[in-house]
Scaffold this motif. Structure first.
Motif, mmCIF file in Angstrom:
data_model
loop_
_atom_site.group_PDB
_atom_site.id
_atom_site.type_symbol
_atom_site.label_atom_id
_atom_site.label_comp_id
_atom_site.label_asym_id
_atom_site.label_seq_id
_atom_site.Cartn_x
_atom_site.Cartn_y
_atom_site.Cartn_z
ATOM 1 N N LEU A 120 60.694 -68.924 51.793
ATOM 2 C CA LEU A 120 60.659 -69.207 50.354
ATOM 3 C C LEU A 120 59.293 -68.864 49.771
ATOM 4 O O LEU A 120 59.184 -68.235 48.708
ATOM 5 N N LEU A 121 58.236 -69.282 50.473
ATOM 6 C CA LEU A 121 56.884 -68.983 49.995
ATOM 7 C C LEU A 121 56.649 -67.475 49.953
ATOM 8 O O LEU A 121 56.046 -66.942 49.010
ATOM 9 N N GLY A 124 58.370 -65.954 46.991
ATOM 10 C CA GLY A 124 57.633 -66.267 45.765
ATOM 11 C C GLY A 124 56.359 -65.460 45.682
ATOM 12 O O GLY A 124 56.007 -64.910 44.619
ATOM 13 N N ALA A 125 55.635 -65.343 46.791
ATOM 14 C CA ALA A 125 54.383 -64.589 46.808
ATOM 15 C C ALA A 125 54.654 -63.124 46.529
ATOM 16 O O ALA A 125 53.881 -62.450 45.824
ATOM 17 N N VAL A 258 63.697 -81.432 54.817
ATOM 18 C CA VAL A 258 63.219 -80.364 53.916
ATOM 19 C C VAL A 258 61.810 -80.688 53.423
ATOM 20 O O VAL A 258 60.994 -79.774 53.242
ATOM 21 N N ALA A 261 59.678 -79.591 56.108
ATOM 22 C CA ALA A 261 59.617 -78.122 56.142
ATOM 23 C C ALA A 261 58.653 -77.597 55.078
ATOM 24 O O ALA A 261 57.858 -76.697 55.339
ATOM 25 N N PRO A 280 50.404 -71.933 45.103
ATOM 26 C CA PRO A 280 51.782 -72.388 45.278
ATOM 27 C C PRO A 280 52.009 -73.071 46.627
ATOM 28 O O PRO A 280 52.773 -74.042 46.717
ATOM 29 N N LEU A 283 50.854 -76.628 46.265
ATOM 30 C CA LEU A 283 51.807 -77.451 45.514
ATOM 31 C C LEU A 283 53.052 -77.756 46.354
ATOM 32 O O LEU A 283 53.547 -78.888 46.397
ATOM 33 N N PHE A 284 53.539 -76.720 47.005
ATOM 34 C CA PHE A 284 54.724 -76.859 47.857
ATOM 35 C C PHE A 284 54.457 -77.896 48.953
ATOM 36 O O PHE A 284 55.275 -78.790 49.213
#
Lengths: 409, 375
Positions: A120-121, A124-125, A258, A261, A280, A283-284
């Motif tokens: 996911l990261l 997004g990146a 999650v 994770a 991000p 924050l995540f």
């Protein structure tokens, strides 16, 4: 029926049959109620059987356990949080069996979480133009999912038959669903990771490298689309069992996992990407850590009796470490994550370690709750008694199975 | 084989809530439906469902079933003759190498208002009026009677139960014996969670492991609410070549009672039921066995055996009624049975829902992290 209603029966086991062991004689009958098989927590079946057979033995046996008073005192403090439930069992033996899984499975849970969150990261990146974070997250996801698959295969009784998992698709089997989730997730994650690795290499492989570069984004996005499933299904894998501490956690465990994770993959992003790109990830990570801590707290409330095992022994130590590391990591992220590369890396490491402790702690709680039959029998007995009471109140004539008449007082 | 893939347990057949709170919609994943589990698994016109009714009230603990099972099925030995210190039970529990397990429970059930204490002696009922006993033995018995009060150990008497002086009275000590076995549940947790289809529903409605399919993932072990199935430990056959060490059959593979699937296919009675000398283990059509069990428990309760109860038989119960059910003389947990087992997949729809919400939350958190990070 009160709790005392199921004191009958098994506590006398061994006494009459083994007069040699039963040195103290009948006067111990009442003393023994606290020592009904199984109330002292886990231990091997043999040890439990021994404890049961020797239920009548008393002071002066020098067996390291001492008399009843000593045994009480030495009992772990955590176990006294919940008053002793009196129950009957068959020689203190477990009722259900623990899955024959070893460290490979919690390792897999940990790595699966890293992979899911990192994909996911990475996506997004990729979409927001953070190449360093993208590189670290893609390679991290690829490495984690590779270790995951290796761990899963290694833990099989017959690893060479791994592909038999792909014979069927069964929604009733979280392992089957998970296998297909991983099958769908793996290629995308690996292609995206390979593209990043290829860029790091000093040489290019002509068309192959071009193809990889072209495929990296769609592959990474495809992996990211499935990544939440990778991170969450493992909770169902554990909770869809007869293992008390796992099943009892079925409401909250997916959220804990999650959260874990997100904390771990965010931590990995902070470790691998420079501070200015890792926003991000921070924050995540903080959101994940907060969710994990909050929901885990709630989970311990809703689990009932089996929450005890999360506070005792190895799972207890792991869960305490998990909370401390996760909280410290989140705090470090908030305080120094934006300013110091070293601080960010240390915070990331703490979050990763905290996530690992969560996975190993929750995993270890399962077998611990199986070894002591209390966690299987007492909640079921209470449920059964409630149902019988409700039936009696409704004036229904109780049917067959549910109608043993009241026993002696 | 003609059956559809037994993997497909999903689908309709949601059952009506019996008022217990745990049935109803949640059971949609697993319920077998009115036609029985074999038809539900895809068998066309299957034979009648087969099962065991184990009447523990007439079990004498001879362990013939354990031995017959091992002999017929070639089940390896469990251990090296350990003594578990639990009465005459040195087997311990069902497992990969124990498909029938005879339990011995020794109980002192106190009589109201009496405290006679425990003294081990020759039980009064051990010698009946028609049995000739030598003077020596009678003399020693008389002495022991004089020395200390006698207690009935529950040993089988030579005379008819009604002929003993205290017929009709409960003694304060008793043995319970029971032969435990796989329940072959209607809603079978092991079968539901098996990811390879190695576990399947036979045409007889039983649940059997295909040894050559199972890859030993071990999920069924945790899936079983009764702690029946386990993964066999032992020396595995090498992938290539020969091993010098003796190889354990099906090592690394989940193993449990097959209800003698091979014998059923040849119209034979399963080995344990065949060997049982008291018909404590009764084999037959499940419908007929249920009737028999209900009559038996009614008879026992009418005769004053108030603890008598059927276990795992109720089709409204948490496993949808087992193919192998029991008549017990005390509460289930006394026998090491879970008092109120519910197949774990009953909660699975809710679990998937929670996992889906969690997954959505993770996705949302990731999106928010990037949107927030853009500030």
């Amino acid at each position: 029926m009160t709790e005392g209603g199921y004191e009958r029966g098994q506590q006398e086991v061994g006494k009459a049959a083994n007069p040699d062991i039963n040195e103290a004689g009948p006067k111990n009958t009442t003393d023994d109620i606290g020592a009904i098989p199984g109330t002292q927590g886990g231990g091997s079946a043999a040890a439990t059987a021994q404890r049961t057979a020797g239920g009548g033995r008393s002071e002066g046996r020098g067996d390291g356990r001492g008399g009843r008073g000593g045994r009480r005192k030495r009992r772990r403090a955590e176990e006294q949080m919940v008053p002793d439930a009196t129950f009957t069992s068959y020689y203190g033996r477990p009722v259900v069996k623990a899955a024959p899984w070893e460290a490979a499975i919690p390792l897999y849970l940990f790595m699966g979480g890293i992979a899911g969150g990192s994909s996911l990261l990475a996506a997004g990146a990729d979409l927001t133009g953070r190449p360093a974070l993208r590189r670290g997250a893609r390679i991290g996801a690829t490495g984690a999912i590779t270790i995951s698959l290796a761990a899963l295969v290694a833990d099989l009784g017959r690893p060479e038959r791994f592909l038999n998992m792909l014979r069927v698709f069964k929604p009733t089997s979280p392992m089957s669903v998970g296998t297909w989730i991983l099958t769908a997730y793996g290629p995308g994650a690996v292609v995206a990771g390979a593209a990043e690795v290829a860029k790091l290499l000093p040489v290019r492989f002509g068309v192959l490298s071009t193809l990889l570069d072209w495929a990296a984004r769609p592959a990474g996005l495809a992996a990211a689309a499935i990544a939440p499933g990778v991170a969450s299904y493992t909770a169902v894998l554990l909770t869809n069992t007869s293992t008390p501490a796992w099943h009892d956690a079925h409401r909250e465990l997916p959220f804990v996992f999650v959260g874990s994770a997100a904390a771990a993959s965010g931590g990995l992003g902070m470790l691998l990407a420079p501070v200015h790109e890792a926003g991000p990830a921070r924050l995540f990570a903080v959101a994940g850590a907060a969710a994990e801590l909050a929901v885990e707290h709630r989970m311990e409330r809703s689990m009932g009796l089996s929450a005890e095992v999360l506070h005792a022994g190895t799972p207890g130590r792991l869960m305490r470490a998990s909370k401390a590391l996760t909280a410290a990591g989140a705090l470090g992220t908030l305080l120094v994550g934006r300013r110091s590369r070293v601080g960010a890396a240390l915070s990331g490491l703490a979050l990763l370690a905290g996530s690992a402790c969560t996975r190993f702690g929750v995993f270890e709680a399962g077998p611990a709750s199986v070894h002591d039959p209390k966690y299987t029998i007492v909640p079921q007995r209470e449920r059964l008694n409630r149902r019988r009471a409700a039936e009696a109140a409704a004036g229904q004539p109780p049917t067959g199975e549910a109608s043993p008449p009241a026993q002696e007082t | 084989m003609t059956h559809g893939d037994p993997a497909h347990q999903g689908g309709g057949h949601a059952r009506v809530d019996a008022g217990d709170g745990h049935l109803g919609l949640d059971q949609a994943f697993t319920s077998a439906g009115p036609a029985g589990p074999a038809a539900h698994a895809g068998w066309e016109a299957p034979p009648s469902r087969k099962g065991f009714f184990t009447d523990t009230s007439i079990c004498i603990g001879c362990k013939a079933c354990e031995v017959a099972c091992k002999e017929w099925n070639g089940v390896p030995q469990d251990g090296i003759y350990e003594l578990l210190g639990s009465s005459y039970d040195n087997t311990g529990a069902l497992g990969a190498n124990t498909w029938r397990h005879v339990e011995f429970i020794e109980q002192r059930t106190p009589m109201a208002g009496l405290d006679t204490g425990i003294t081990i002696g020759v039980p009064e009922t051990a010698v009946g009026p028609d049995v000739l006993v030598s003077e020596d033995i009678l003399g020693s018995m008389a002495r022991s009677v004089h020395d200390k009060p006698l207690v009935d150990l529950g040993m089988p008497a030579f005379d008819l139960p009604s002929a003993s002086p205290d017929a009709g009275e409960r003694t304060e000590f008793r043995w319970l014996m029971a032969s435990n076995v796989c329940k072959h549940c209607t809603n079978a947790g092991c079968l539901d969670v098996c990811p390879t289809g190695a576990l399947f529903r036979t045409e007889f409605g039983t649940v059997v492991v295909q040894d050559d399919i199972c890859n030993g993932c071990g999920y069924c072990v945790a899936g079983c609410p009764f702690g029946v199935i386990d993964r066999r430990i032992g020396q595995k056959a090498p992938l290539v070549g020969h091993s010098d060490k003796p190889v354990t059959k099906n090592a690394g593979v989940a193993q449990k009672c097959t209800l003698c699937y091979d014998r059923l296919l040849d119209d034979l009675t399963p080995a344990c039921a065949k060997a049982c000398p008291t018909q404590s283990i009764q084999f037959g059509d499940v419908d007929e066995l249920r009737e028999r069990a209900e009559k038996r428990v009614a008879d026992l309760q009418a005769a004053g055996v108030m603890g008598a109860q059927l276990y795992a038989e109720d089709p409204e119960g948490g496993v949808g009624g087992a193919g192998a059910f029991f008549l017990l003389l005390d509460e289930p947990e006394v026998y090491g049975f879970p008092p109120d087992p519910i197949v774990t997949t009953a909660d699975l729809p809710r679990m998937w829902k929670h996992a889906g919400l969690a997954a959505a939350g993770l996705l949302a958190a990731a999106a928010a992290a990037f949107l927030g990070g853009r500030r």
